[in-house]
Design an enzyme around this catalytic site. Structure first.
Site, PDB file in Angstrom:
ATOM      1  N   CYS A 199      35.737  39.372  39.380  1.00 48.47           N
ATOM      2  CA  CYS A 199      36.118  40.622  38.714  1.00 48.47           C
ATOM      3  C   CYS A 199      35.307  41.760  39.332  1.00 48.47           C
ATOM      4  CB  CYS A 199      35.820  40.520  37.214  1.00 48.47           C
ATOM      5  SG  CYS A 199      36.492  41.864  36.207  1.00 48.47           S
ATOM      6  N   GLU A 200      35.870  42.957  39.319  1.00 51.29           N
ATOM      7  CA  GLU A 200      35.106  44.108  39.788  1.00 51.29           C
ATOM      8  C   GLU A 200      33.904  44.303  38.864  1.00 51.29           C
ATOM      9  OE1 GLU A 200      37.993  47.218  41.897  1.00 51.29           O
ATOM     10  OE2 GLU A 200      38.744  46.587  39.942  1.00 51.29           O
ATOM     11  N   THR A 201      32.722  44.462  39.473  1.00 48.58           N
ATOM     12  CA  THR A 201      31.474  44.375  38.736  1.00 48.58           C
ATOM     13  C   THR A 201      30.574  45.564  39.041  1.00 48.58           C
ATOM     14  OG1 THR A 201      31.611  41.957  38.854  1.00 48.58           O
ATOM     15  CG2 THR A 201      29.464  42.889  38.303  1.00 48.58           C
TER      16      THR A 201
ATOM     17  N   HIS B 211      37.059  52.545  36.522  1.00 55.41           N
ATOM     18  CA  HIS B 211      37.034  51.827  35.243  1.00 55.41           C
ATOM     19  C   HIS B 211      35.718  51.087  35.032  1.00 55.41           C
ATOM     20  CE1 HIS B 211      38.185  48.244  37.620  1.00 55.41           C
ATOM     21  NE2 HIS B 211      37.847  47.526  36.565  1.00 55.41           N
TER      22      HIS B 211
END
Length: 301
Positions: free
Chosen positions: A47-49, A78
């Site tokens: 996941c984008e972190t 986001h």
């Protein structure tokens, strides 16, 4: 990796409802992590972190480093919403304005308490307006998305905008047409280096009784994201694009609209966008969104 601990939060951004909006991972207490360790965590959680760090100089108050499951990123809208929400909610950081350093420069962030919860706004300089793509690439992109030429909005050129990353903006005549898209992800990935955009942001104007609005879908298969649920950064680009092409008219020097995205991947979310402009020239962009914490965990590294 050594036996150290950090706090990890799964957050859904641009929504107040769990399992909607755009998921992000936020890691607090990340100052002791190396870049390799950050990338390993982002790859593991897939996941984008965002990794929240202390400030390093007087020109900012704190910083966030961003990683996709594949590689570092300079800025992710986001994830920024998620990170600031977690800081204020979990660590009791005061609401108000602060300066956050990113790989794309320092952005202004404001956390406000609204209707019993927190909303996060990000202010930044406008993205760069890039080229309108040539006809042969235009045909290839439309074929890869399953878009017919009559479906395009007459006043919307296929144009690249860049802010840390690049997106090709494609305007349709009506939001109903978004349902007919048939993206060929392999072909879109192949086209990415030739077109010069890392993602494809397809939108339609969708005014409501409350004011101006848009609906959109975004495809970034070259980044490992076939369809992005809700993108703050792309909506900032969209705001500048709409002002530049006269599709939304400023009132008292501002254009304000609400962008809806994510319905087609069952993760609906909302981005509120404000563009300060002088005529058709954008001066600044501000995106605002909600967030909700889904779960938290402690990670040993």
């Amino acid at each position: 990796m050594s036996n150290r601990r950090c706090r990890l939060f799964h957050v859904d951004a641009f929504t107040r409802q769990r399992f909607c909006g755009n998921p992000a991972i936020v890691v607090l207490d990340a100052d002791h992590l190396s870049e390799e360790e950050m990338q390993t965590i982002a790859t593991e959680v897939n996941c984008e972190t965002g990794f929240v760090l202390e400030a390093e100089s007087s020109d900012h108050d704190m910083q966030v480093r961003y990683f996709t499951p594949r590689h570092p990123a300079s800025f992710v809208g986001h994830v920024t919403i998620a990170a600031q929400y977690v800081r204020a909610k979990v660590d009791g950081k005061p609401t108000g304005k602060l300066r956050q350093r990113t790989g794309a420069g320092v952005v202004e962030v404001e956390v406000a308490e609204i209707q019993g919860d927190l909303r996060v706004s990000i202010g930044q300089s406008p993205p760069s307006l890039g080229p309108v793509i040539p006809d042969h690439h235009r045909r290839q992109v439309l074929d890869a998305l399953g878009i017919s030429s009559p479906s395009l909005h007459n006043d919307c050129p296929l144009q690249i905008l860049t802010k840390g990353t690049s997106r090709l903006l494609i305007g349709l005549r009506s939001p109903e047409l978004l349902d007919s898209l048939k993206p060929d992800f392999e072909e879109l990935t192949r086209l990415t280096p030739h077109v010069g955009a890392e993602g494809y942001f397809v939108f339609a104007l969708s005014p409501t009784s409350e004011g101006d609005g848009t609906e959109s879908r975004m495809f970034c298969p070259a980044l490992g994201i076939p369809e992005d649920p809700v993108s703050g950064n792309a909506h900032g680009m969209l705001g500048v694009y709409l002002v530049n092409h006269g599709l939304l008219q400023p009132k008292n020097g501002n254009v304000v609209f609400r962008g809806q995205q994510g319905q087609w991947v069952r993760r609906p979310g909302v981005v509120d966008v404000e563009v300060e402009s002088s005529g058709k020239v954008a001066q600044s962009v501000r995106i605002t969104g909600d967030a909700v914490i889904v779960y938290e965990a402690e990670v040993k590294v």
